[in-house]
Write a protein that holds these residues in place. Structure first.
Motif, mmCIF file in Angstrom:
data_model
loop_
_atom_site.group_PDB
_atom_site.id
_atom_site.type_symbol
_atom_site.label_atom_id
_atom_site.label_comp_id
_atom_site.label_asym_id
_atom_site.label_seq_id
_atom_site.Cartn_x
_atom_site.Cartn_y
_atom_site.Cartn_z
ATOM 1 N N GLY B 27 0.103 -5.408 4.132
ATOM 2 C CA GLY B 27 -0.502 -5.083 2.651
ATOM 3 C C GLY B 27 -1.953 -5.932 2.637
ATOM 4 O O GLY B 27 -2.961 -5.476 2.032
ATOM 5 N N ASN B 83 2.355 -0.235 3.660
ATOM 6 C CA ASN B 83 3.169 1.316 3.493
ATOM 7 C C ASN B 83 4.209 1.664 4.375
ATOM 8 O O ASN B 83 4.118 1.378 5.582
ATOM 9 C CB ASN B 83 1.769 2.293 3.548
ATOM 10 C CG ASN B 83 2.131 3.683 3.504
ATOM 11 O OD1 ASN B 83 3.183 4.284 3.815
ATOM 12 N ND2 ASN B 83 1.399 4.397 2.542
ATOM 13 N N ALA B 209 1.039 7.344 -0.989
ATOM 14 C CA ALA B 209 2.366 6.963 -1.047
ATOM 15 C C ALA B 209 3.278 8.041 -1.086
ATOM 16 O O ALA B 209 4.481 7.547 -1.125
ATOM 17 C CB ALA B 209 2.436 6.173 -2.462
ATOM 18 N N TRP B 224 4.722 1.459 -2.847
ATOM 19 C CA TRP B 224 3.342 1.541 -2.751
ATOM 20 C C TRP B 224 2.692 2.369 -3.825
ATOM 21 O O TRP B 224 1.676 2.331 -3.903
ATOM 22 C CB TRP B 224 3.089 2.349 -1.231
ATOM 23 C CG TRP B 224 1.803 2.352 -0.467
ATOM 24 C CD1 TRP B 224 0.862 3.328 -0.558
ATOM 25 C CD2 TRP B 224 1.140 1.179 -0.069
ATOM 26 N NE1 TRP B 224 -0.239 2.642 0.125
ATOM 27 C CE2 TRP B 224 -0.193 1.552 0.326
ATOM 28 C CE3 TRP B 224 1.617 -0.346 -0.021
ATOM 29 C CZ2 TRP B 224 -1.084 0.594 1.062
ATOM 30 C CZ3 TRP B 224 0.735 -1.060 0.634
ATOM 31 C CH2 TRP B 224 -0.635 -0.533 1.130
#
Lengths: 219, 337
Positions: B27, B83, B209, B224
């Protein structure tokens, strides 16, 4: 380690599933050759072209079914064999012949004052009395058995056969999967509840009741 | 250890190029490791610092207890996790273990969070018999308990609509009733997420997401999701729910068998919805609503199995779907006796 054959089968299933995903979308037209206007193929045609060889994915309903013994239902030729639970063990006063040692006609009270010694809580509210009476379903020759309209005997385990005589539409829906309640999970073996699990054969109507969940504003 | 850079459908992440193209980006890298102009950089760094300082303080202070240090460390890792679709199996395993450990630290009790993949050769389908539904709402209750939904806002994935006979018009139906059922002269239709094959909610998500899994279930990565609610606007069936506050589930009613993409505990500011009980169906069980319904109005199974109940219903009963003309291809059909 998976053998080469299983790997091929698994890959083939996966490819077929992926192809079918493309087919199900109306704008996707990957897949089977030879069809003009693939986008317009009916939903059922698209589904059938995606059938897989191992649709239970190594899953089973067995862990969710419990110890009750099962009886196979094979009368419906359009459907693979499925199962219902045994019925006799859950009838409290079975076998009936322990009390009913003589024919039903001989047990009729001679005097009006002499009422039923048992089953006093049963009333028959199922079709009119021109259509049904106790002996429509219960075989007088031996009350451990049920009977069809034409006199064939049927065991309590297969009581659904009786209901399907008049309720043939519901019977066909039940065998197919559109009516009734499935036991266990969605994978095989397919075990479903019989008619009497939901419908009391002596009084089949359901009463009204309150919902199981009250909204926050109503609690 | 296998590393993969694409998701299961073969799509590459947008920022995967460059010298570190060999492994999936975390991330942090996805957010920070790209070229920006000076103005955006200053803004990003400032807000990042403000967010991180609080976490950093508790994580590094020698005076905090070991438990709260571990909690801070896990929260830090969770904040920067990537993710879910881009994670390797090992990273997914680490992610769910972290959630289990955090729950244990926060409450002293254990949960079991799975990340079970979609099964091969399975595409889930659902049918609802509107002749059978009597408005009992056993499905609603079962769903709330199974999926750990917020009790304070009375979050419900399933809505049962009470229609007066004569038309099917959801504008005039009542979906928040509480009286004896069924009411004479009325009938009942239940709705929930229909797991569309062509889901508009997936198309509009700005951060990806939410996506459709290979077994057909549309899922959300709650860690997410940024809570923009675009998916909620895009859904034509009003299936999506937003958490305006921190969800509250009484500890003794908590369902401890959870799935990362399903019924695990959500947080304030994320969107959730029915997932056909992904935590159950991937183990071979029926969704909670199907199991709870006493009338047998709900039918569930594998659309790719020609012998399944759901296929029999589609082939033999007169079925319809809602808003067919939108082209969403929902995998939820209605039929009558």
């Amino acid at each position: 380690m998976r053998s080469g054959f299983h790997r091929v089968v698994a890959v083939r299933s996966l490819i077929r599933a992926v192809l079918w995903l493309g087919l199900l979308s109306p704008t996707g037209c990957a897949g089977e050759a030879g069809h003009a206007g693939e986008e317009d193929a009916s939903l059922l045609a698209r589904l059938r072209s995606g059938d897989v060889e191992h649709p239970n994915a190594d899953l089973s309903s067995e862990p969710f079914l419990g110890p009750t013994r099962r009886v196979a239902v094979q009368e419906y030729s359009s459907r693979p064999t499925f199962y219902v639970f045994e019925r006799a063990p859950s009838i409290e006063q079975y076998p009936c012949s322990e009390c009913h040692t003589v024919m039903l006609a001989a047990m009729r009270p001679r005097r009006r004052a002499e009422q039923l010694h048992a089953h006093w809580d049963l009333t028959l509210v199922h079709a009119s009395d021109r259509v049904m009476r106790c002996t429509t379903c219960h075989w007088q020759g031996n009350l451990d058995w049920l009977t069809t309209l034409t006199g064939d005997t049927v065991s309590f385990d297969h009581s659904y056969q009786l209901c399907a005589q008049c309720h043939s539409e519901q019977g066909a829906d039940w065998a197919g999967g559109a009516h009734g309640k499935r036991e266990g999970g969605w994978a095989l073996p397919r075990v479903i509840q019989t008619c009497v699990a939901c419908h009391d054969p002596h009084r089949p109507t359901w009463d009204t009741r309150w919902p199981a969940h009250a909204g926050r504003t109503q609690q | 250890m296998e590393t993969r850079i694409d998701d299961r459908a073969g799509n590459l992440p947008e920022c995967s190029g460059g010298p570190r193209g060999e492994r999936p980006l975390t991330g942090v890298e996805q957010v920070f490791d790209r070229s920006v102009d000076r103005r955006s950089a200053v803004g990003a760094i400032a807000s990042g610092l403000l967010a991180g300082v609080g976490l950093l303080q508790t994580a590094c202070s020698p005076f905090a207890a070991a438990d709260s240090r571990e909690r801070a460390r896990l929260n830090w890792k969770r904040y920067f996790q990537g993710n879910f679709r881009l994670m390797t199996d090992a990273e997914k395993e680490e992610t769910v273990r972290r959630l289990e450990r955090l729950h244990e630290l926060n409450t002293g009790r254990r949960i079991n969070v799975q990340a079970t993949d979609a099964r091969e050769g399975v595409l889930y389908g659902y049918a609802f018999n509107i002749s059978k539904c009597r408005g009992y709402m056993d499905c609603v209750r079962g769903c709330i308990r199974e999926n750990n939904q917020d009790r304070q806002s009375d979050m419900r994935y399933i809505r049962i609509h009470e229609h007066e006979k004569g038309q099917i018009n959801f504008e005039f139906a009542e979906d928040d009733f509480f009286h004896e059922v069924p009411v004479p002269g009325h009938f009942y239709i239940g709705t929930q997420c229909f797991q569309c094959e062509n889901p508009p909610c997936v198309d509009v998500c700005p951060v990806q997401a939410t996506w459709k899994e290979p077994d057909g279930i549309v899922v959300v990565d709650y860690d997410w999701c940024i809570g923009c609610r675009y998916c909620e606007a895009a859904c034509p069936y009003d299936a999506r729910r937003f958490n305006w506050a921190d969800p509250v589930v009484p500890e003794d009613e908590l369902n401890r068998n959870q799935h990362y993409l399903g019924n695990r505990l959500r947080s304030k500011g994320v969107v959730e919805k029915c997932t056909f009980c992904v935590q159950r169906v991937r183990e071979g069980r029926n969704p909670a609503c199907v199991e709870a319904c006493p009338t047998g109005a709900r039918v569930f199974g594998n659309l790719l199995d020609p012998d399944s109940d759901i296929r029999w219903v589609l082939e033999n009963k007169k079925v319809f779907r809602l808003k067919e003309d939108l082209g969403t291809e929902p995998k939820f059909w209605y039929y009558m006796d």
